[in-house]
Scaffold this active site. Structure first.
Site, PDB file in Angstrom:
ATOM      1  N   HIS A   1       3.694   2.936  -8.722  1.00  0.00           N
ATOM      2  CA  HIS A   1       3.262   0.939  -9.179  1.00  0.00           C
ATOM      3  C   HIS A   1       4.699   1.101  -9.214  1.00  0.00           C
ATOM      4  O   HIS A   1       4.660  -0.109  -8.929  1.00  0.00           O
ATOM      5  CB  HIS A   1       1.303   1.086 -10.114  1.00  0.00           C
ATOM      6  CG  HIS A   1       0.673   1.474  -9.232  1.00  0.00           C
ATOM      7  ND1 HIS A   1       0.254   1.707  -8.397  1.00  0.00           N
ATOM      8  CD2 HIS A   1      -0.559   2.592 -10.004  1.00  0.00           C
ATOM      9  CE1 HIS A   1      -0.885   2.223  -7.584  1.00  0.00           C
ATOM     10  NE2 HIS A   1      -1.469   2.846  -8.851  1.00  0.00           N
TER      11      HIS A   1
ATOM     12  N   ASN B   1       1.535   3.026  -2.952  1.00  0.00           N
ATOM     13  CA  ASN B   1       2.282   3.504  -3.991  1.00  0.00           C
ATOM     14  C   ASN B   1       2.118   4.917  -4.460  1.00  0.00           C
ATOM     15  O   ASN B   1       2.903   5.574  -4.919  1.00  0.00           O
ATOM     16  CB  ASN B   1       1.873   2.854  -5.471  1.00  0.00           C
ATOM     17  CG  ASN B   1       3.314   1.520  -5.281  1.00  0.00           C
ATOM     18  OD1 ASN B   1       3.414   1.296  -3.996  1.00  0.00           O
ATOM     19  ND2 ASN B   1       2.434   0.286  -5.990  1.00  0.00           N
TER      20      ASN B   1
ATOM     21  N   ASP C   1       0.055  -1.527   0.074  1.00  0.00           N
ATOM     22  CA  ASP C   1      -0.032  -0.290   0.157  1.00  0.00           C
ATOM     23  C   ASP C   1       0.833   1.531  -0.436  1.00  0.00           C
ATOM     24  O   ASP C   1       2.144   1.104   0.512  1.00  0.00           O
ATOM     25  CB  ASP C   1      -0.956  -0.251   1.482  1.00  0.00           C
ATOM     26  CG  ASP C   1      -2.494   0.729   1.080  1.00  0.00           C
ATOM     27  OD1 ASP C   1      -2.035   1.118  -0.073  1.00  0.00           O
ATOM     28  OD2 ASP C   1      -3.111   1.231   1.823  1.00  0.00           O
TER      29      ASP C   1
ATOM     30  N   TRP D   1       3.233   8.106  -1.963  1.00  0.00           N
ATOM     31  CA  TRP D   1       4.716   7.880  -2.684  1.00  0.00           C
ATOM     32  C   TRP D   1       4.727   8.936  -3.852  1.00  0.00           C
ATOM     33  O   TRP D   1       5.346   9.941  -3.930  1.00  0.00           O
ATOM     34  CB  TRP D   1       5.249   6.196  -3.126  1.00  0.00           C
ATOM     35  CG  TRP D   1       6.471   6.388  -2.930  1.00  0.00           C
ATOM     36  CD1 TRP D   1       8.114   6.142  -1.991  1.00  0.00           C
ATOM     37  CD2 TRP D   1       7.691   6.403  -4.351  1.00  0.00           C
ATOM     38  NE1 TRP D   1       8.801   5.800  -3.050  1.00  0.00           N
ATOM     39  CE2 TRP D   1       8.800   6.418  -3.762  1.00  0.00           C
ATOM     40  CE3 TRP D   1       6.907   6.764  -5.636  1.00  0.00           C
ATOM     41  CZ2 TRP D   1       9.537   7.106  -5.239  1.00  0.00           C
ATOM     42  CZ3 TRP D   1       7.756   6.975  -6.553  1.00  0.00           C
ATOM     43  CH2 TRP D   1       9.232   7.435  -6.616  1.00  0.00           C
TER      44      TRP D   1
ATOM     45  N   ASN E   1     -10.434  -3.277  -6.545  1.00  0.00           N
ATOM     46  CA  ASN E   1      -9.527  -2.448  -7.613  1.00  0.00           C
ATOM     47  C   ASN E   1      -9.717  -2.066  -8.605  1.00  0.00           C
ATOM     48  O   ASN E   1      -9.205  -1.128  -9.115  1.00  0.00           O
ATOM     49  CB  ASN E   1      -7.511  -2.975  -7.653  1.00  0.00           C
ATOM     50  CG  ASN E   1      -7.442  -3.003  -6.303  1.00  0.00           C
ATOM     51  OD1 ASN E   1      -6.691  -3.215  -6.214  1.00  0.00           O
ATOM     52  ND2 ASN E   1      -7.487  -1.830  -5.672  1.00  0.00           N
TER      53      ASN E   1
HETATM   54  C1  FPP Z   1      -1.510  -0.004  -3.461  1.00  0.00           C
HETATM   55  O1  FPP Z   1      -0.956   1.266  -3.392  1.00  0.00           O
HETATM   56  C2  FPP Z   1      -0.900  -0.337  -4.011  1.00  0.00           C
HETATM   57  C3  FPP Z   1      -1.742  -1.284  -5.749  1.00  0.00           C
HETATM   58  C4  FPP Z   1      -2.977  -1.289  -6.388  1.00  0.00           C
HETATM   59  C5  FPP Z   1      -1.031  -1.969  -6.655  1.00  0.00           C
HETATM   60  C6  FPP Z   1       0.185  -2.863  -5.886  1.00  0.00           C
HETATM   61  C7  FPP Z   1       0.983  -3.267  -7.769  1.00  0.00           C
HETATM   62  C8  FPP Z   1       2.094  -2.699  -7.173  1.00  0.00           C
HETATM   63  C9  FPP Z   1       3.455  -3.239  -6.201  1.00  0.00           C
HETATM   64  C10 FPP Z   1       2.897  -2.848  -8.776  1.00  0.00           C
HETATM   65  C11 FPP Z   1       2.661  -4.401  -9.173  1.00  0.00           C
HETATM   66  C12 FPP Z   1       3.023  -5.528  -8.372  1.00  0.00           C
HETATM   67  C13 FPP Z   1       2.410  -6.901  -8.857  1.00  0.00           C
HETATM   68  C14 FPP Z   1       3.120  -8.046  -7.748  1.00  0.00           C
HETATM   69  C15 FPP Z   1       2.875  -7.333 -10.120  1.00  0.00           C
HETATM   70  P1  FPP Z   1      -1.981   2.120  -3.742  1.00  0.00           P
HETATM   71  O2  FPP Z   1      -2.940   2.597  -5.299  1.00  0.00           O
HETATM   72  O3  FPP Z   1      -3.931   2.420  -3.021  1.00  0.00           O
HETATM   73  O4  FPP Z   1      -1.418   3.757  -2.909  1.00  0.00           O
HETATM   74  P2  FPP Z   1      -1.865   4.839  -2.084  1.00  0.00           P
HETATM   75  O5  FPP Z   1      -3.190   3.974  -0.704  1.00  0.00           O
HETATM   76  O6  FPP Z   1      -1.380   6.066  -1.801  1.00  0.00           O
HETATM   77  O7  FPP Z   1      -3.007   6.057  -3.367  1.00  0.00           O
END
Ligand code: FPP
Length: 237
Positions: free
Chosen positions: A31, A16, A14, A19, A62
């Site tokens: 991501h 990305n 969580d 960040w 998602n």
């Molecule tokens: C959550 O951060 C992350 C995701 C919904 C996607 C996770 C994907 C990756 C780490 C990249 C690819 C991974 C693999 C296994 C191929 P968020 O978008 O919810 O962040 P936020 O809460 O800060 O908005």
């Protein structure tokens, strides 16, 4: 180095988006950085001796995100699995997936199949990627499969134990010992509900792209302090 080692670690990747926002970058960049970090981190986690690592890459929910973000993530999965399958293979990591294949694009399913096949015989650690995953749905899907087997006379109700139920889940995995959710959110968000029954929880405040090898070792140090009782009491203490 670490006296107590979790056999199965799970991470909710969580933060990305946040960040990226802090750096004035697009969410997509976050991501990308998350994926890059996962590669580095999985190598380290298995080097430490952990046998199973489950990660939450994309939940069923998602799909409610913007069309652009969903497309970006699906493209990233295709690109990542195709390009980096050799990385995981070289590291002797076996990649498997949990989740439903319906709703996934054909090219995503194809890239998943390729990495699964290439890494199938590796034994340096199992990376379970939860993609189009919902913990409640997993339990419902297992129940439906069990009912089908009962109707086809392959099972009867007396045979249904916790152990047997586990075998009907998407993957037959040991229970999770240590669950980490980055970014300071304190929720399970429908992630591996069955497997997390007795997991120790850890919620570092840093965002996933920054959750590096050092941060993981700090998490392992925290795990050393946990007293896992599984509902029991140690009366000698
Ligand atoms: C959550 O951060 C992350 C995701 C919904 C996607 C996770 C994907 C990756 C780490 C990249 C690819 C991974 C693999 C296994 C191929 P968020 O978008 O919810 O962040 P936020 O809460 O800060 O908005």
């Amino acid at each position: 180095m670490f006296e107590k080692l979790p056999n199965h670690v799970a991470i909710i990747l969580d933060g990305n988006g946040r960040w990226a926002k802090e750096r004035n970058l697009s969410r997509s960049k976050g991501h990308e950085e998350g994926f890059r970090n996962l590669k580095r981190l999985s190598k380290h986690v298995f080097k430490r001796g952990v046998k199973y690592l489950s990660v939450y890459a994309f939940s069923e929910e998602n799909f409610k995100r913007s069309r652009d973000e969903v497309k970006f993530l699906m493209d990233l999965f295709v690109k990542g699995f195709k390009k980096d399958k050799t990385f995981f293979h070289k590291e002797n990591i076996k990649v498997i997936f949990s989740g439903r294949e319906d709703k996934l694009r054909k090219d995503v399913k194809q890239a998943m199949d390729e990495i699964v096949k290439l890494t199938a015989n590796n034994n340096g650690g199992i990376l379970n990627i939860c993609l189009n995953y919902s913990g409640q749905r997993e339990i419902v899907d297992a129940t439906i499969k069990i009912i089908n087997d009962i109707q086809n006379n392959k099972l009867n109700t007396e045979m249904i134990t916790k152990e047997l139920f586990s075998k009907y889940l998407y993957q037959d995995l040991p229970e999770i010992d240590f669950l980490i959710r980055t970014s300071g959110e304190y929720r399970l968000s429908n992630f591996m509900l069955w497997q997390n029954a007795y997991a120790e929880f850890y919620f570092p405040s840093i965002y996933f792209p920054d959750f590096n090898e050092k941060a993981f070792d700090e998490a392992l140090l925290e795990y050393q302090k946990r007293d896992r009782r599984y509902g029991n009491i140690d009366y000698s203490k």
